[in-house]
Design a protein around this motif. Structure first.
Motif, mmCIF file in Angstrom:
data_model
loop_
_atom_site.group_PDB
_atom_site.id
_atom_site.type_symbol
_atom_site.label_atom_id
_atom_site.label_comp_id
_atom_site.label_asym_id
_atom_site.label_seq_id
_atom_site.Cartn_x
_atom_site.Cartn_y
_atom_site.Cartn_z
ATOM 1 N N SER A 1 0.737 -1.307 -0.039
ATOM 2 C CA SER A 1 -0.078 -0.017 -0.201
ATOM 3 C C SER A 1 0.716 1.006 0.025
ATOM 4 O O SER A 1 0.507 2.193 -0.724
ATOM 5 C CB SER A 1 -0.946 -0.092 1.298
ATOM 6 O OG SER A 1 -1.839 -0.896 1.028
ATOM 7 N N LEU A 2 1.808 1.154 0.674
ATOM 8 C CA LEU A 2 2.831 2.317 0.842
ATOM 9 C C LEU A 2 3.543 2.590 -0.310
ATOM 10 O O LEU A 2 3.484 3.625 -0.973
ATOM 11 C CB LEU A 2 3.907 2.131 1.711
ATOM 12 C CG LEU A 2 5.098 3.347 2.042
ATOM 13 C CD1 LEU A 2 4.312 4.633 2.256
ATOM 14 C CD2 LEU A 2 6.012 2.800 3.085
ATOM 15 N N LEU A 3 3.897 1.646 -1.028
ATOM 16 C CA LEU A 3 4.759 1.747 -2.377
ATOM 17 C C LEU A 3 3.728 2.260 -3.332
ATOM 18 O O LEU A 3 3.894 3.069 -4.462
ATOM 19 C CB LEU A 3 5.208 0.305 -2.911
ATOM 20 C CG LEU A 3 6.616 -0.146 -2.123
ATOM 21 C CD1 LEU A 3 7.308 -1.483 -2.690
ATOM 22 C CD2 LEU A 3 7.372 1.052 -2.053
ATOM 23 N N LYS B 1 2.297 7.100 -7.024
ATOM 24 C CA LYS B 1 1.331 7.659 -7.589
ATOM 25 C C LYS B 1 1.391 9.284 -7.420
ATOM 26 O O LYS B 1 0.650 10.353 -7.657
ATOM 27 C CB LYS B 1 -0.160 7.392 -7.358
ATOM 28 C CG LYS B 1 -0.589 5.957 -7.744
ATOM 29 C CD LYS B 1 -1.794 5.627 -7.326
ATOM 30 C CE LYS B 1 -2.103 4.158 -7.750
ATOM 31 N NZ LYS B 1 -3.233 3.659 -7.320
ATOM 32 N N THR B 2 2.593 9.787 -6.625
ATOM 33 C CA THR B 2 2.773 10.956 -6.423
ATOM 34 C C THR B 2 3.318 11.752 -7.689
ATOM 35 O O THR B 2 3.836 11.300 -8.346
ATOM 36 C CB THR B 2 3.704 11.306 -5.055
ATOM 37 O OG1 THR B 2 5.029 10.373 -5.484
ATOM 38 C CG2 THR B 2 3.233 10.703 -3.929
ATOM 39 N N PRO B 3 3.139 13.067 -7.555
ATOM 40 C CA PRO B 3 3.490 13.835 -8.790
ATOM 41 C C PRO B 3 4.919 13.713 -9.221
ATOM 42 O O PRO B 3 5.023 13.275 -10.499
ATOM 43 C CB PRO B 3 3.130 15.279 -8.327
ATOM 44 C CG PRO B 3 2.052 15.408 -7.654
ATOM 45 C CD PRO B 3 2.360 14.128 -6.643
ATOM 46 N N PRO B 4 5.878 13.987 -8.494
ATOM 47 C CA PRO B 4 7.225 13.693 -8.964
ATOM 48 C C PRO B 4 7.535 12.183 -9.524
ATOM 49 O O PRO B 4 8.320 12.153 -10.769
ATOM 50 C CB PRO B 4 8.227 13.655 -7.881
ATOM 51 C CG PRO B 4 7.483 14.521 -6.888
ATOM 52 C CD PRO B 4 5.999 14.076 -7.137
ATOM 53 N N MET B 5 6.625 11.246 -9.145
ATOM 54 C CA MET B 5 7.030 9.790 -9.724
ATOM 55 C C MET B 5 6.399 9.652 -11.037
ATOM 56 O O MET B 5 6.809 9.185 -11.796
ATOM 57 C CB MET B 5 6.303 8.836 -8.533
ATOM 58 C CG MET B 5 7.491 8.499 -7.479
ATOM 59 S SD MET B 5 9.144 7.817 -8.189
ATOM 60 C CE MET B 5 8.283 6.106 -8.905
ATOM 61 N N ILE B 6 5.069 10.163 -11.192
ATOM 62 C CA ILE B 6 4.332 9.830 -12.510
ATOM 63 C C ILE B 6 4.771 10.712 -13.584
ATOM 64 O O ILE B 6 4.310 10.301 -14.790
ATOM 65 C CB ILE B 6 2.642 9.968 -12.302
ATOM 66 C CG1 ILE B 6 2.501 11.423 -11.588
ATOM 67 C CG2 ILE B 6 2.215 9.026 -10.938
ATOM 68 C CD1 ILE B 6 0.950 11.586 -11.449
#
Length: 263
Positions: A138-140, A145-150
């Motif tokens: 769940s944490l991963l 899905k956070t902005p810097p990642m997507i």
């Protein structure tokens, strides 16, 4: 901006101490993978209110489907040894290096560390730690899905200025403050709210009520045939098959991955 080791250590220590508020000893334990992700979230929450500048100065990278920093990873043990946290090691199920879990419950130290961190970090980080704790999948999923990642592809550096785009309309709502509490404190709050609701319902019960008659729903042959007809519109049932799907590397920069509409 160079990485600030003291700030990295501070967030690592704080994250473990927040988890230490949990009543269940099992939930107090965090591993390196969890602590690294909580440091990343601290940087993102700080960047939202500071024009994309991170708190720790870490140069985060998209690696293995998540944010990664070797610098943060290398600081986990020194930071936790410094506050005399408890360490447990377990043999890995995959034959590689052992797993490690840390825990520490110290309310005084927690208050001290919290006072050294910006409120932009603590309010939201507390909420996320109590919500996810060491629930790795769940944490991963949340972090991914956070902005810097997507907006990044594998092996690219993360751009925290993208986190600022979600600040419009955000506020430190009462709901967010409640979610930042430990499960024990949330439970006490909910018990008090439940008592208030019961008192309200008792007062409400003393008022005259107007009851509207409700007809029994029809479950006759017409209803059953109607349901069958609606289900038939979906087409034939899917057959069970094993398929292999290949995606172009361009998918990392696609609009659909960012949740944008595609015309």
């Amino acid at each position: 901006m160079a990485a600030d080791i003291n700030k990295i250590d501070l967030v690592i220590q704080y994250a473990l101490l927040v988890a230490g508020e949990e009543d269940d000893f099992f939930n107090q334990q965090l591993g390196p993978i969890h602590l690294i992700k909580y440091v990343y979230l601290a940087d993102m929450f700080y960047a939202r209110r500071n024009q994309g500048e991170t708190f720790t100065g870490v140069d985060w990278t998209f690696y293995n489907f998540g944010p990664w920093s070797q610098t943060v990873h290398s600081r986990v043990e020194p930071a936790l040894v410094a506050i005399m946290a408890n360490k447990q090691s377990f043999e890995s199920d995959y034959g590689d290096e052992d797993w490690h879990r840390w825990n520490l419950r110290n309310e005084r130290l927690l208050a001290d560390k919290k006072g050294s961190l910006p409120a932009a970090i603590t309010l939201r980080l507390d909420r996320d730690i109590h919500k996810y704790l060491k629930d790795t999948p769940s944490l991963l999923d949340y972090v991914y899905k956070t902005p810097p990642m997507i907006h990044a592809a594998p092996n690219e550096h993360l751009d925290f200025s993208l986190a600022c785009e979600q600040m419009d309309g955000e506020s430190d709502s009462p709901k967010l403050r409640i979610e930042s509490l430990s499960n024990k404190k949330q439970k006490k709050f909910k018990e008090k709210m439940s008592t208030l609701r019961e008192e309200f319902q008792k007062r409400k019960a003393n008022k005259p009520k107007l009851v509207s008659p409700v007809e029994e729903p029809r479950h006759d042959d017409v209803f059953i045939e109607g349901v069958k007809w609606l289900e038939s519109l979906a087409g034939d049932d899917f057959s069970s098959k094993k398929l292999t799907v290949k995606f172009s590397p361009d998918v990392w920069k696609s609009k659909t991955r960012k949740g944008e509409d595609v015309s």
